[in-house]
Design a protein around this motif. Sequence first.
Motif, short mmCIF file in Angstrom:
data_model
loop_
_atom_site.label_atom_id
_atom_site.label_comp_id
_atom_site.label_asym_id
_atom_site.label_seq_id
_atom_site.Cartn_x
_atom_site.Cartn_y
_atom_site.Cartn_z
N SER A 88 0.83 -1.21 0.00
CA SER A 88 0.00 0.00 0.00
C SER A 88 0.86 1.25 0.00
CB SER A 88 -0.92 0.01 1.23
OG SER A 88 -0.15 0.09 2.43
N SER A 89 2.06 1.16 0.54
CA SER A 89 2.95 2.31 0.61
C SER A 89 4.37 1.82 0.76
CB SER A 89 2.58 3.23 1.78
OG SER A 89 3.49 4.31 1.87
N CYS A 90 5.28 2.45 0.05
CA CYS A 90 6.69 2.10 0.20
C CYS A 90 7.54 3.22 -0.39
CB CYS A 90 7.00 0.77 -0.48
SG CYS A 90 6.88 0.80 -2.28
N ILE A 91 8.82 3.18 -0.10
CA ILE A 91 9.79 4.09 -0.70
C ILE A 91 10.39 3.38 -1.90
CG2 ILE A 91 11.96 5.35 -0.38
CD1 ILE A 91 11.29 5.63 2.54
N LYS A 92 10.34 3.99 -3.04
CA LYS A 92 10.88 3.38 -4.24
C LYS A 92 12.37 3.10 -4.06
CE LYS A 92 7.71 5.83 -7.37
NZ LYS A 92 7.65 6.77 -8.52
N ARG A 93 12.80 1.99 -4.60
CA ARG A 93 14.21 1.64 -4.51
C ARG A 93 15.07 2.53 -5.42
NH1 ARG A 93 16.45 -2.41 -5.91
NH2 ARG A 93 14.99 -3.27 -7.43
N TYR A 94 14.45 3.19 -6.35
CA TYR A 94 15.18 4.14 -7.19
C TYR A 94 14.34 5.41 -7.34
CZ TYR A 94 16.89 6.51 -11.34
OH TYR A 94 17.34 7.48 -12.21
N VAL A 95 14.95 6.54 -7.03
CA VAL A 95 14.24 7.82 -7.15
C VAL A 95 15.14 8.83 -7.85
CG1 VAL A 95 12.87 7.43 -5.07
CG2 VAL A 95 15.03 8.66 -4.91
N GLU A 96 14.51 9.84 -8.43
CA GLU A 96 15.24 10.94 -9.04
C GLU A 96 14.98 12.21 -8.24
OE1 GLU A 96 14.26 11.41 -13.12
OE2 GLU A 96 15.13 9.48 -13.74
N LEU A 97 16.04 12.92 -7.93
CA LEU A 97 15.97 14.17 -7.18
C LEU A 97 16.50 15.29 -8.08
CD1 LEU A 97 17.49 12.84 -3.83
CD2 LEU A 97 15.09 12.89 -4.50
N THR A 98 15.79 16.40 -8.08
CA THR A 98 16.18 17.48 -9.00
C THR A 98 16.51 18.78 -8.29
OG1 THR A 98 13.84 18.06 -9.29
CG2 THR A 98 14.81 16.52 -10.88
N ASN A 99 16.31 18.85 -6.98
CA ASN A 99 16.63 20.09 -6.29
C ASN A 99 17.07 19.82 -4.86
OD1 ASN A 99 14.14 20.18 -4.49
ND2 ASN A 99 13.16 20.24 -6.49
N TYR A 100 17.54 20.83 -4.22
CA TYR A 100 18.10 20.76 -2.88
C TYR A 100 17.06 20.31 -1.85
CZ TYR A 100 20.40 22.67 1.33
OH TYR A 100 20.96 22.85 2.55
N CYS A 101 15.84 20.83 -1.94
CA CYS A 101 14.80 20.47 -0.96
C CYS A 101 14.45 18.99 -1.05
CB CYS A 101 13.56 21.33 -1.18
SG CYS A 101 13.79 23.08 -0.81
N ASP A 102 14.35 18.47 -2.27
CA ASP A 102 14.07 17.03 -2.43
C ASP A 102 15.18 16.20 -1.82
OD1 ASP A 102 11.70 17.47 -3.68
OD2 ASP A 102 12.39 16.99 -5.70
N TYR A 103 16.41 16.63 -1.99
CA TYR A 103 17.56 15.90 -1.44
C TYR A 103 17.49 15.87 0.08
CZ TYR A 103 22.29 14.91 0.11
OH TYR A 103 23.38 14.38 0.77
N LYS A 104 17.21 17.01 0.70
CA LYS A 104 17.12 17.06 2.17
C LYS A 104 16.00 16.19 2.69
CE LYS A 104 16.90 21.53 2.89
NZ LYS A 104 16.85 22.80 3.64
N ASP A 105 14.84 16.26 2.02
CA ASP A 105 13.70 15.45 2.45
C ASP A 105 13.99 13.95 2.31
OD1 ASP A 105 12.32 17.72 3.02
OD2 ASP A 105 11.03 17.67 1.25
N TYR A 106 14.62 13.59 1.21
CA TYR A 106 14.94 12.18 0.97
C TYR A 106 15.93 11.68 2.01
CZ TYR A 106 16.61 7.99 -1.41
OH TYR A 106 16.96 6.69 -1.72
N ARG A 107 16.96 12.44 2.25
CA ARG A 107 17.99 12.04 3.22
C ARG A 107 17.40 11.90 4.61
NH1 ARG A 107 24.16 14.01 3.58
NH2 ARG A 107 24.63 13.40 5.71
N GLU A 108 16.59 12.84 4.99
CA GLU A 108 15.99 12.78 6.32
C GLU A 108 15.01 11.61 6.43
OE1 GLU A 108 13.17 15.57 9.11
OE2 GLU A 108 14.78 16.48 7.97
N THR A 109 14.26 11.35 5.37
CA THR A 109 13.28 10.28 5.40
C THR A 109 13.93 8.91 5.56
OG1 THR A 109 11.69 11.52 4.05
CG2 THR A 109 11.44 9.13 4.10
N ILE A 110 14.95 8.61 4.77
CA ILE A 110 15.53 7.27 4.80
C ILE A 110 16.27 7.00 6.10
CG2 ILE A 110 15.71 7.19 2.29
CD1 ILE A 110 18.72 7.69 2.58
N LEU A 111 16.66 8.05 6.81
CA LEU A 111 17.38 7.86 8.07
C LEU A 111 16.49 8.01 9.30
CD1 LEU A 111 20.68 9.79 7.26
CD2 LEU A 111 20.43 7.32 7.57
N SER A 112 15.23 8.32 9.10
CA SER A 112 14.35 8.59 10.23
C SER A 112 13.83 7.34 10.91
CB SER A 112 13.16 9.46 9.77
OG SER A 112 12.39 8.75 8.82
#
Length: 303
Positions: A88-112
Motif C-alpha cells: 500500500s505504501s513504500c519508498i521506491k528503490r530508485y528515485v530521481e531528485l532534482t533540487n536541494y529540498c528534495d535531497y534534504k527530504d529524501y535524506r531525512e526520510t531514509i534515516l528517520s
Amino acid sequence: MAGVACEPASRPSLTSISSGELRSLWTCDCELALLPLAQLLRLQPGAFQLRGDQLVVPGPGEPVATRGGFNVFGDGFVRLDGQLYRLSSCIKRYVELTNYCDYKDYRETILSKPMLFFINVQTKKDTSRERTYAFLVNTRHPKIRRQIEQGMDMVISSVIGESYRLQFDFQEVVKNFFPPGNEVVNGENLSFAYEFKADALFDFFYWFGLSNSTVKVDGKVLNLSSTSPEKKETIKLFLEKMSEPLIRRSSFSDRKFSVTSRGSIDDVFNCNLSPRSSLTEPLLTVLPFPSVLESEETPNQFI
C-alpha cells in the motif's frame, strides 16, 4: 555460524539468538537483522497488515506513522508463500531528485526509521519452495548510519554541482549470512539508489556514467527467527523499541545532520565538510514528498 538448527530441507537453516542474548542487547547494538516475513507480520500487527491481496503499510502521512514503524523499500509488490501482494505504501528503490529540498527530504526520510527490505530465499535441493524474509537495517546504529551518511557526503564533495547516481547495496552481507546451499533469488531487492540531476550545461562525467557510485554496506546480521513463544515476545518488544519514533530536540537549521560535518545539512550539500567525532542528533519526524513514495495506484514496471 556456530550451529545449525534442524528444519525442513526446503527452507534455510539458521540458528536463532537466545532470549537471554536478546534481552542483554540494546536496540542500538543491532546493526542488521533478518526474520521471516510471516513472523514479522504476527509480531508487528500495528505496522503491517494483510488485507486481501494487499500488504498494508502505514505511509508517512498516516497517524500511525507518527508513532514509529519502518521505512519499507520496494517496487510495489512482495511475494509471500508463493502469493503476490501489493504494497500500500513504500519508498521506491530508485528515485530521481532534482533540487536541494528534495535531497534534504529524501535524506531525512531514509534515516528517520529502520529500513526494511523483502527477500525470497530457496534451497538448491528444492527450488520450487521458498521462504520470504524481512531484512532490517537499523539506521540508528552508529556504524550503519555512518556508512550511509558518509556515502552521501563523499559523493557530493566529489562531483561539485554535477549530476550523479548513488546506490547502497546490502546483497553481499545478506548472502554471506545464509548457510551454503541457500540462494537469495531476488538479491536486487537488497539495494536502493537515488539520482541527483543537476542543472548543469555540460555534464560529461554523468553522461558517460563516470559519476555513478555504489556503497556496499557492511555490518553484523542478527537472526531474529524463532518458534519459541518466550523468544517471540522478547523479539516483539525488541522490534517495538527499535521502531520507536525519534524525538525532535532542536530546529532543522540548528541540528547537526552529518557525522562528518560540523554544520547543518546545508553545509554538507555545499561541500563544506570537516571531520567531527561526536554522533549526530536524532532526526526530525518524516516529511512526506510525492517523488519518493509509491502508492498502490502507481503502476509498476518491474513486475
